[in-house]
Design a protein around this motif. Structure first.
Motif, PDB file in Angstrom:
ATOM      1  N   GLY A 174       0.693  -1.277   0.071  1.00  0.00           N
ATOM      2  CA  GLY A 174      -0.140   0.022   0.021  1.00  0.00           C
ATOM      3  C   GLY A 174       0.982   1.307  -0.127  1.00  0.00           C
ATOM      4  O   GLY A 174       0.285   2.409  -0.346  1.00  0.00           O
ATOM      5  N   TYR A 177       1.920   1.409  -4.167  1.00  0.00           N
ATOM      6  CA  TYR A 177       1.199   0.748  -5.211  1.00  0.00           C
ATOM      7  C   TYR A 177      -0.227   0.831  -5.240  1.00  0.00           C
ATOM      8  O   TYR A 177      -0.821   0.450  -4.268  1.00  0.00           O
ATOM      9  CB  TYR A 177       1.734  -0.508  -5.458  1.00  0.00           C
ATOM     10  N   THR A 178      -1.025   1.445  -6.243  1.00  0.00           N
ATOM     11  CA  THR A 178      -2.333   1.464  -6.341  1.00  0.00           C
ATOM     12  C   THR A 178      -2.673   0.762  -7.781  1.00  0.00           C
ATOM     13  O   THR A 178      -2.106   0.839  -8.778  1.00  0.00           O
ATOM     14  CB  THR A 178      -2.746   2.973  -6.474  1.00  0.00           C
ATOM     15  N   ILE A 182      -7.995   0.679 -10.350  1.00  0.00           N
ATOM     16  CA  ILE A 182      -8.677   1.797  -9.639  1.00  0.00           C
ATOM     17  C   ILE A 182      -8.040   3.104 -10.277  1.00  0.00           C
ATOM     18  O   ILE A 182      -8.707   4.076 -10.432  1.00  0.00           O
ATOM     19  CB  ILE A 182      -7.980   1.662  -8.228  1.00  0.00           C
ATOM     20  N   VAL A 183      -6.627   3.199 -10.710  1.00  0.00           N
ATOM     21  CA  VAL A 183      -6.218   4.341 -11.099  1.00  0.00           C
ATOM     22  C   VAL A 183      -6.877   4.790 -12.533  1.00  0.00           C
ATOM     23  O   VAL A 183      -7.105   5.828 -12.913  1.00  0.00           O
ATOM     24  CB  VAL A 183      -4.605   4.264 -11.372  1.00  0.00           C
ATOM     25  N   ASP A 199      -0.643  14.802  -7.128  1.00  0.00           N
ATOM     26  CA  ASP A 199      -1.079  13.536  -6.103  1.00  0.00           C
ATOM     27  C   ASP A 199       0.179  13.873  -4.801  1.00  0.00           C
ATOM     28  O   ASP A 199       1.170  13.827  -5.131  1.00  0.00           O
ATOM     29  CB  ASP A 199      -0.623  12.223  -6.910  1.00  0.00           C
ATOM     30  N   GLY A 203       3.209   7.779  -4.189  1.00  0.00           N
ATOM     31  CA  GLY A 203       3.470   6.356  -4.273  1.00  0.00           C
ATOM     32  C   GLY A 203       4.663   6.177  -5.338  1.00  0.00           C
ATOM     33  O   GLY A 203       5.513   6.958  -5.586  1.00  0.00           O
ATOM     34  N   SER A 276      -5.618  10.742  -6.241  1.00  0.00           N
ATOM     35  CA  SER A 276      -4.801  10.233  -5.046  1.00  0.00           C
ATOM     36  C   SER A 276      -5.385   9.222  -4.343  1.00  0.00           C
ATOM     37  O   SER A 276      -6.627   8.718  -4.315  1.00  0.00           O
ATOM     38  CB  SER A 276      -4.595  11.445  -3.971  1.00  0.00           C
ATOM     39  N   ASN A 277      -4.445   8.377  -3.833  1.00  0.00           N
ATOM     40  CA  ASN A 277      -4.860   7.103  -2.972  1.00  0.00           C
ATOM     41  C   ASN A 277      -4.081   7.141  -1.497  1.00  0.00           C
ATOM     42  O   ASN A 277      -3.043   6.297  -1.547  1.00  0.00           O
ATOM     43  CB  ASN A 277      -4.687   5.779  -3.697  1.00  0.00           C
ATOM     44  N   VAL A 327      -9.470   7.749  -3.511  1.00  0.00           N
ATOM     45  CA  VAL A 327      -9.620   6.757  -2.883  1.00  0.00           C
ATOM     46  C   VAL A 327      -9.764   6.661  -1.334  1.00  0.00           C
ATOM     47  O   VAL A 327      -8.853   7.049  -0.550  1.00  0.00           O
ATOM     48  CB  VAL A 327      -8.745   5.713  -3.621  1.00  0.00           C
ATOM     49  N   PHE A 364      -7.219  -4.673  -4.024  1.00  0.00           N
ATOM     50  CA  PHE A 364      -5.782  -4.047  -3.410  1.00  0.00           C
ATOM     51  C   PHE A 364      -5.094  -5.439  -2.963  1.00  0.00           C
ATOM     52  O   PHE A 364      -5.714  -6.251  -2.459  1.00  0.00           O
ATOM     53  CB  PHE A 364      -6.025  -3.207  -2.187  1.00  0.00           C
ATOM     54  N   SER A 366      -2.866  -4.824  -0.609  1.00  0.00           N
ATOM     55  CA  SER A 366      -2.801  -4.331   0.772  1.00  0.00           C
ATOM     56  C   SER A 366      -3.572  -4.625   1.561  1.00  0.00           C
ATOM     57  O   SER A 366      -3.511  -4.769   2.841  1.00  0.00           O
ATOM     58  CB  SER A 366      -2.125  -3.036   0.793  1.00  0.00           C
TER      59      SER A 366
END
Length: 453
Positions: A174, A177-178, A182-183, A199, A203, A276-277, A327, A364, A366
């Motif tokens: 996490g 990496y996303t 999702i991205v 962002d 990450g 962003s995540n 996210v 995910f 993670s």
């Protein structure tokens, strides 16, 4: 079968990674990640350099060793001792680790953008030099041209390797990496054709890479995107810098790794797009030391959870007509600890929330929890309304633990969103609902309540 998002169906990238994986031995995934990604990066910039080098040789003016000829075309200059042919010639010697370390140092000395970024620990004793030489030899013998442009192949291999390491590292993934599905969903909704993309917890830079790919898919010009990012973890910050470089992107990720809440690297930035995540439900973010912060327009975030701290930071850095794709764990929809419910109510009342998209679980590496995508728009076309999409049943299982979305799934989500902002009736689609602001429960914005249709 519909097209997949990840590189898992691109057999050549998988072949490269699995062959390189023999090097791992007793090195854990988190550390080994930098070894392999560093080698991919070294091969990439050397291939780019050699391509231009041959052009200059053919021109016959003797400029092939002129550094400025490369800088002028945004190509990294690679000195002789760092070029892949030289490194590969030492592959089967005990000194291969030292050769690679010296190559990385030499490249940094010639290219300011890469200073302090490249891994330089290949000579350490615990890294098996025989295996390291075998991987270098493998890379040397790859017939990249048979599979397309070598630079493109290596860029995709870098992404594939990031995904594989995320799978191996599990919960630690996490930090860097996303998942691409999702991205890409966020990118297809926000449509960042041009402007400033930001962002604040970037990450390894996946949001930027996918934004650039979106522009390329729509025949736009990538150089019309201005990239801004920030990352706290030093290793991950370096991965992001290499990820941008290997995709031919320039970006400002700050002077170095830094805490976004306490050391903002882009204080005056007002971005056209924020994607962003952030870390889910971050409890140790230091909110109690930022009580009077100018970013908390909608209320003071609780010191035990940074979710609404991140959201308000991003809203603060939006341009007057900016859009945000964020996210968050589903708990943010209904959490009311401390001031969370009031902050959420204030943001909704300010008519910023354009859409909330409930995503499937197991996307995910993670965490297995479900997440929601918040689309916030300072210039909503459908004022006073919010779109809710229930996408929890979409996607396909790629293995027993992980799910992915296809290109068709993402197109369906983005098309419903576009229909909504264009004033079309989306209820008949069966997984969307439009609610007036006054009908939304401000303190209990529960996905399972708002998505009953």
């Amino acid at each position: 079968m519909s097209e997949k998002i990840t590189g898992a169906n691109l057999g050549f990238e998988k072949e490269i990674f699995e062959a390189a994986n023999k090097l791992r031995g007793n090195v854990d995934a988190a550390e080994y990640k930098n070894v392999v990604l560093g080698l991919i990066f070294l091969k990439y910039i050397s291939d780019s350099f050699e391509e231009k080098y041959k052009e200059l040789v053919e021109e016959g003016y003797g400029f092939e060793e002129d550094r400025e000829e490369y800088v002028a075309e945004n190509i990294f200059f690679v000195p002789k001792e760092a070029r892949w042919d030289y490194v590969a010639s030492k592959a089967m010697t005990p000194e291969i680790g030292q050769v690679i370390d010296k190559a990385m140092v030499a490249i940094e000395e010639e290219n300011d953008r890469l200073k302090g970024i490249l891994p330089k620990n290949y000579a350490r004793p615990e890294l098996d030099k025989r295996r390291l030489g075998e991987v270098v030899d493998l890379f040397n013998n790859l017939k990249l041209k048979e599979h397309g442009i070598s630079k493109d192949i290596l860029g995709r291999t870098y992404e594939y390797a990031l995904a594989e390491f995320a799978s191996q590292e599990g919960k630690k993934a996490g930090e860097f990496y996303t998942p691409p599905s999702i991205v890409r969903t966020l990118v297809e909704i926000l449509e960042p054709y041009e402007g400033r993309v930001y962002d604040p917890c970037c990450g390894s830079g996946g949001m930027f890479v996918q934004s650039a790919k979106f522009v390329e898919r729509h025949q736009g010009r990538v150089n019309q995107l201005s990239i801004y990012g920030q990352e706290l973890n030093a290793t991950t910050w370096k991965l992001a810098q290499m990820n941008l470089a290997i995709h031919g992107l320039e970006g400002d990720l700050g002077k170095g790794p830094a805490d976004t809440f306490f050391n903002v690297q882009h204080e005056t930035l007002r971005a056209d797009y924020v994607l962003s995540n952030p870390m889910f439900n971050q409890s140790d973010w230091g909110g109690d030391k930022l009580v009077e912060d100018v970013r908390w327009k909608y209320g003071l975030p609780p010191s035990g959870n940074a979710n609404y701290g991140w959201m308000q930071h991003m809203i603060y850095h939006l341009a007057p007509k900016g859009k945000l794709g964020l996210v968050l764990a589903n708990g943010s929809l209904s959490a009311s600890t401390g001031s969370e419910g009031k902050i959420r109510e204030n943001i909704i009342r300010d008519d910023l929330v354009e859409a909330i998209i409930a995503m499937p679980d197991k996307l995910f590496y993670s965490t297995g929890i479900s997440v929601s995508l918040w689309i916030i728009n300072k210039d909503k076309k459908q004022q006073g309304k919010t779109l809710f999409l229930d996408c929890r049943n979409m996607g396909h299982m790629v293995d027993r633990a992980h799910r992915d979305l296809s290109v068709d799934d993402i197109a369906k989500i983005s098309e419903i969103y576009k229909d909504f902002i264009n004033g079309k009736d989306i209820e008949e689609a069966g997984f969307g609902h439009v609610a007036d602001i006054e009908a939304v429960s401000y303190t209990h914005l529960r996905a399972h309540e708002t998505l009953r249709y």
